[in-house]
Design a protein around this motif. Structure first.
Motif, PDB file in Angstrom:
ATOM      1  N   LYS A  16       2.017  13.839  26.241  1.00 14.94           N
ATOM      2  CA  LYS A  16       3.155  13.310  25.478  1.00 14.94           C
ATOM      3  C   LYS A  16       3.315  11.816  25.706  1.00 14.94           C
ATOM      4  CE  LYS A  16       8.129  13.760  24.662  1.00 14.94           C
ATOM      5  NZ  LYS A  16       8.306  12.285  24.671  1.00 14.94           N
ATOM      6  N   ASP A  17       3.208  11.369  26.968  1.00 14.65           N
ATOM      7  CA  ASP A  17       3.362   9.942  27.259  1.00 14.65           C
ATOM      8  C   ASP A  17       2.255   9.129  26.603  1.00 14.65           C
ATOM      9  OD1 ASP A  17       5.621  10.450  28.676  1.00 14.65           O
ATOM     10  OD2 ASP A  17       4.738  10.149  30.662  1.00 14.65           O
ATOM     11  N   LEU A  18       1.037   9.654  26.610  1.00 14.97           N
ATOM     12  CA  LEU A  18      -0.066   8.934  25.978  1.00 14.97           C
ATOM     13  C   LEU A  18       0.158   8.818  24.472  1.00 14.97           C
ATOM     14  CD1 LEU A  18      -2.791   7.556  25.953  1.00 14.97           C
ATOM     15  CD2 LEU A  18      -3.870   9.832  25.887  1.00 14.97           C
ATOM     16  N   LEU A  19       0.558   9.920  23.855  1.00 16.36           N
ATOM     17  CA  LEU A  19       0.812   9.891  22.414  1.00 16.36           C
ATOM     18  C   LEU A  19       1.956   8.950  22.080  1.00 16.36           C
ATOM     19  CD1 LEU A  19       0.382  13.675  21.519  1.00 16.36           C
ATOM     20  CD2 LEU A  19      -1.209  11.793  21.063  1.00 16.36           C
ATOM     21  N   ASP A  20       2.992   8.946  22.921  1.00 20.25           N
ATOM     22  CA  ASP A  20       4.120   8.031  22.696  1.00 20.25           C
ATOM     23  C   ASP A  20       3.675   6.581  22.846  1.00 20.25           C
ATOM     24  OD1 ASP A  20       5.787  10.140  22.213  1.00 20.25           O
ATOM     25  OD2 ASP A  20       6.802  10.089  24.160  1.00 20.25           O
ATOM     26  N   LEU A  21       2.828   6.321  23.833  1.00 20.47           N
ATOM     27  CA  LEU A  21       2.342   4.962  24.047  1.00 20.47           C
ATOM     28  C   LEU A  21       1.485   4.500  22.869  1.00 20.47           C
ATOM     29  CD1 LEU A  21       1.918   2.409  25.720  1.00 20.47           C
ATOM     30  CD2 LEU A  21       0.107   3.607  26.981  1.00 20.47           C
ATOM     31  N   LEU A  22       0.594   5.349  22.416  1.00 20.96           N
ATOM     32  CA  LEU A  22      -0.260   4.998  21.287  1.00 20.96           C
ATOM     33  C   LEU A  22       0.569   4.778  20.020  1.00 20.96           C
ATOM     34  CD1 LEU A  22      -3.242   7.449  21.910  1.00 20.96           C
ATOM     35  CD2 LEU A  22      -3.192   4.981  22.328  1.00 20.96           C
ATOM     36  N   ALA A  23       1.603   5.592  19.855  1.00 25.99           N
ATOM     37  CA  ALA A  23       2.481   5.430  18.693  1.00 25.99           C
ATOM     38  C   ALA A  23       3.251   4.119  18.772  1.00 25.99           C
ATOM     39  CB  ALA A  23       3.449   6.608  18.597  1.00 25.99           C
ATOM     40  N   LEU A  24       3.702   3.769  19.972  1.00 31.14           N
ATOM     41  CA  LEU A  24       4.425   2.510  20.163  1.00 31.14           C
ATOM     42  C   LEU A  24       3.508   1.325  19.884  1.00 31.14           C
ATOM     43  CD1 LEU A  24       7.040   1.093  21.114  1.00 31.14           C
ATOM     44  CD2 LEU A  24       6.075   1.122  23.431  1.00 31.14           C
ATOM     45  N   ILE A  25       2.286   1.395  20.369  1.00 31.44           N
ATOM     46  CA  ILE A  25       1.318   0.325  20.123  1.00 31.44           C
ATOM     47  C   ILE A  25       1.120   0.126  18.624  1.00 31.44           C
ATOM     48  CG2 ILE A  25      -1.127  -0.266  20.295  1.00 31.44           C
ATOM     49  CD1 ILE A  25      -1.083   1.009  23.115  1.00 31.44           C
ATOM     50  N   GLN A  26       0.978   1.231  17.908  1.00 28.40           N
ATOM     51  CA  GLN A  26       0.775   1.150  16.470  1.00 28.40           C
ATOM     52  C   GLN A  26       2.003   0.566  15.768  1.00 28.40           C
ATOM     53  OE1 GLN A  26      -2.209   1.951  14.941  1.00 28.40           O
ATOM     54  NE2 GLN A  26      -1.259   0.965  13.169  1.00 28.40           N
ATOM     55  N   MET A  27       3.175   1.022  16.182  1.00 22.95           N
ATOM     56  CA  MET A  27       4.414   0.587  15.546  1.00 22.95           C
ATOM     57  C   MET A  27       4.701  -0.891  15.806  1.00 22.95           C
ATOM     58  SD  MET A  27       8.200   2.315  15.888  1.00 22.95           S
ATOM     59  CE  MET A  27       8.287   2.023  17.669  1.00 22.95           C
ATOM     60  N   GLU A  28       4.350  -1.361  16.998  1.00 23.22           N
ATOM     61  CA  GLU A  28       4.654  -2.746  17.386  1.00 23.22           C
ATOM     62  C   GLU A  28       3.400  -3.612  17.398  1.00 23.22           C
ATOM     63  OE1 GLU A  28       7.598  -3.638  17.565  1.00 23.22           O
ATOM     64  OE2 GLU A  28       8.808  -1.876  18.086  1.00 23.22           O
ATOM     65  N   SER A  29       2.403  -3.233  16.642  1.00 22.52           N
ATOM     66  CA  SER A  29       1.109  -3.921  16.691  1.00 22.52           C
ATOM     67  C   SER A  29       1.208  -5.410  16.378  1.00 22.52           C
ATOM     68  CB  SER A  29       0.118  -3.249  15.745  1.00 22.52           C
ATOM     69  OG  SER A  29       0.594  -3.284  14.406  1.00 22.52           O
ATOM     70  N   SER A  30       2.162  -5.799  15.549  1.00 17.28           N
ATOM     71  CA  SER A  30       2.302  -7.209  15.194  1.00 17.28           C
ATOM     72  C   SER A  30       2.813  -8.050  16.357  1.00 17.28           C
ATOM     73  CB  SER A  30       3.247  -7.367  14.004  1.00 17.28           C
ATOM     74  OG  SER A  30       4.561  -6.945  14.337  1.00 17.28           O
ATOM     75  N   LYS A  31       3.306  -7.393  17.411  1.00 21.49           N
ATOM     76  CA  LYS A  31       3.897  -8.117  18.532  1.00 21.49           C
ATOM     77  C   LYS A  31       2.981  -8.161  19.747  1.00 21.49           C
ATOM     78  CE  LYS A  31       8.605  -7.035  17.201  1.00 21.49           C
ATOM     79  NZ  LYS A  31       9.342  -5.822  16.999  1.00 21.49           N
ATOM     80  N   ILE A  32       1.811  -7.524  19.665  1.00 23.88           N
ATOM     81  CA  ILE A  32       0.928  -7.504  20.826  1.00 23.88           C
ATOM     82  C   ILE A  32      -0.349  -8.292  20.554  1.00 23.88           C
ATOM     83  CG2 ILE A  32       1.852  -5.265  21.521  1.00 23.88           C
ATOM     84  CD1 ILE A  32      -0.791  -4.015  20.698  1.00 23.88           C
ATOM     85  N   VAL A  33      -0.916  -8.851  21.619  1.00 22.71           N
ATOM     86  CA  VAL A  33      -2.145  -9.633  21.485  1.00 22.71           C
ATOM     87  C   VAL A  33      -3.342  -8.928  22.112  1.00 22.71           C
ATOM     88  CG1 VAL A  33      -0.924 -11.836  21.381  1.00 22.71           C
ATOM     89  CG2 VAL A  33      -1.674 -10.935  23.609  1.00 22.71           C
ATOM     90  N   ALA A  34      -3.101  -7.785  22.777  1.00 21.55           N
ATOM     91  CA  ALA A  34      -4.207  -7.079  23.429  1.00 21.55           C
ATOM     92  C   ALA A  34      -3.776  -5.674  23.821  1.00 21.55           C
ATOM     93  CB  ALA A  34      -4.678  -7.845  24.669  1.00 21.55           C
ATOM     94  N   ILE A  35      -4.770  -4.862  24.164  1.00 24.08           N
ATOM     95  CA  ILE A  35      -4.546  -3.564  24.792  1.00 24.08           C
ATOM     96  C   ILE A  35      -4.849  -3.726  26.272  1.00 24.08           C
ATOM     97  CG2 ILE A  35      -5.287  -1.164  24.932  1.00 24.08           C
ATOM     98  CD1 ILE A  35      -3.796  -1.870  22.339  1.00 24.08           C
ATOM     99  N   GLY A  36      -3.882  -3.404  27.122  1.00 18.75           N
ATOM    100  CA  GLY A  36      -4.107  -3.560  28.551  1.00 18.75           C
ATOM    101  C   GLY A  36      -2.812  -3.463  29.343  1.00 18.75           C
ATOM    102  N   GLU A  37      -2.867  -3.169  30.541  1.00 19.22           N
ATOM    103  CA  GLU A  37      -4.026  -3.206  31.404  1.00 19.22           C
ATOM    104  C   GLU A  37      -4.608  -1.806  31.518  1.00 19.22           C
ATOM    105  OE1 GLU A  37      -4.966  -4.431  36.072  1.00 19.22           O
ATOM    106  OE2 GLU A  37      -3.065  -4.943  35.157  1.00 19.22           O
ATOM    107  N   VAL A  38      -5.864  -1.668  31.238  1.00 17.41           N
ATOM    108  CA  VAL A  38      -6.532  -0.371  31.245  1.00 17.41           C
ATOM    109  C   VAL A  38      -7.838  -0.493  32.022  1.00 17.41           C
ATOM    110  CG1 VAL A  38      -5.501   0.272  29.022  1.00 17.41           C
ATOM    111  CG2 VAL A  38      -7.749  -0.827  29.069  1.00 17.41           C
ATOM    112  N   GLY A  39      -8.497   0.645  32.271  1.00 20.98           N
ATOM    113  CA  GLY A  39      -9.768   0.560  32.983  1.00 20.98           C
ATOM    114  C   GLY A  39     -10.097   1.806  33.780  1.00 20.98           C
ATOM    115  N   ILE A  40     -10.711   1.582  34.951  1.00 22.34           N
ATOM    116  CA  ILE A  40     -11.207   2.669  35.792  1.00 22.34           C
ATOM    117  C   ILE A  40     -10.592   2.571  37.183  1.00 22.34           C
ATOM    118  CG2 ILE A  40     -13.238   3.819  36.735  1.00 22.34           C
ATOM    119  CD1 ILE A  40     -13.222   3.817  33.708  1.00 22.34           C
ATOM    120  N   ILE A  41     -10.074   3.667  37.671  1.00 24.17           N
ATOM    121  CA  ILE A  41      -9.459   3.704  38.997  1.00 24.17           C
ATOM    122  C   ILE A  41     -10.477   3.315  40.076  1.00 24.17           C
ATOM    123  CG2 ILE A  41      -9.994   6.158  39.387  1.00 24.17           C
ATOM    124  CD1 ILE A  41      -7.231   6.395  40.750  1.00 24.17           C
ATOM    125  N   HIS A  42     -10.006   2.604  41.109  1.00 21.20           N
ATOM    126  CA  HIS A  42     -10.873   2.233  42.228  1.00 21.20           C
ATOM    127  C   HIS A  42     -10.135   2.327  43.563  1.00 21.20           C
ATOM    128  CE1 HIS A  42     -14.099   0.219  44.427  1.00 21.20           C
ATOM    129  NE2 HIS A  42     -13.153  -0.505  45.015  1.00 21.20           N
TER     130      HIS A  42
END
Length: 262
Positions: A76-102
């Motif tokens: 649910k949180d992932l879907l909400d985050l992806l939906a928010l990114i899509q809805m506010e896409s004009s206000k963001i300059v990148a996707i992040g911070e993402v990656g691989i756990i270490h």
């Protein structure tokens, strides 16, 4: 050099004391900072950064994502985050911070990285659809994993923040044309200086990762973007260029990677 505008390419603005953020922003802008790339770590921080972006639209540029040094998000949180990114896409300059756990892999009992790799693929696909870069937390041996994922997904623009990896992987990142950034620890850490020498200046940015604590001369102090001037001085020595030349190229790099899509 104070007359030359500088950028912090990676900062966790929402993690500074909320009541002091207006003070910090004014201080940084008065100190010659032209703008910051403020990165989220989850759904909640994405909403928080949107609020600050609304108040300081020309100074704060935001990225949304889910930091890998934590448990994978529930569906649910992932879907909400992806939906928010899509809805506010004009206000963001990148996707992040993402990656691989270490760093927290053992602590969280993560034996299989496939979930983190699949999540990175989802965020990579999102970045491609929005035509924005992806900001990566992928250090040491995890850099190679993230790099191969980006190449497989044909991701064109990527920023490996606080870069640290092997010579072999460093060479591959350079060949892929991706961008890396260094914190003010560049001023004293030999490892960072050696890596910075390897990378073309056109693939380098500077950051604080504030308020995450730094070591060396910065130990015990809250990182601020103004510190980047010290990194610029070190980078000028490493590249045998003037500080003015360094600032000019760094600002070109920021513009090319983050601002052209605005």
């Amino acid at each position: 050099m104070n007359r030359f505008p500088i950028w912090d390419s990676h900062i966790h603005l929402n993690q500074y004391p909320k009541e002091k953020i207006p003070y910090y922003l004014e201080k940084w802008e008065n100190g010659g900072v032209e703008g910051i790339i403020a990165v989220a770590t989850d759904l909640r921080s994405s909403y928080e950064l949107l609020e600050w972006k609304q108040k300081y639209p020309d100074f704060i540029h935001i990225a949304m994502g889910h930091h890998p040094e934590q448990e994978l998000p529930v569906e649910k949180d992932l879907l909400d985050l992806l939906a928010l990114i899509q809805m506010e896409s004009s206000k963001i300059v990148a996707i992040g911070e993402v990656g691989i756990i270490h760093y927290r892999q053992s602590e969280l009992g993560v034996n299989d990285l496939n979930g983190y790799i699949e999540l990175l693929k989802i965020f990579t696909e999102t970045a491609k659809k929005l035509n924005v870069p992806i900001i990566l937390h992928a250090v040491h041996d995890k850099t190679e994993i993230a790099l191969q994922t980006l190449l497989e997904e044909n991701m064109k623009k990527a920023h490996f923040h606080w870069f640290k990896s092997s010579k072999e992987t460093t060479k591959k990142v350079i060949e892929a044309g991706y961008t890396v950034s260094f914190t003010p620890e560049l001023t004293f850490r030999e490892r960072d200086q050696m890596i910075a020498k390897q990378f073309p200046l056109t693939q380098i940015l500077l950051e604080t990762d504030g308020p995450w604590p730094l070591e060396g001369n910065f130990n015990g102090r809250i990182p601020e973007p103004i510190w980047i001037r010290e990194s610029i001085s070190t980078l000028a020595k490493l590249k045998k260029l003037t500080e003015e030349d360094i600032v000019y190229v760094l600002n070109q790099n920021i513009s090319h990677l983050y601002l052209e899509s605005i």
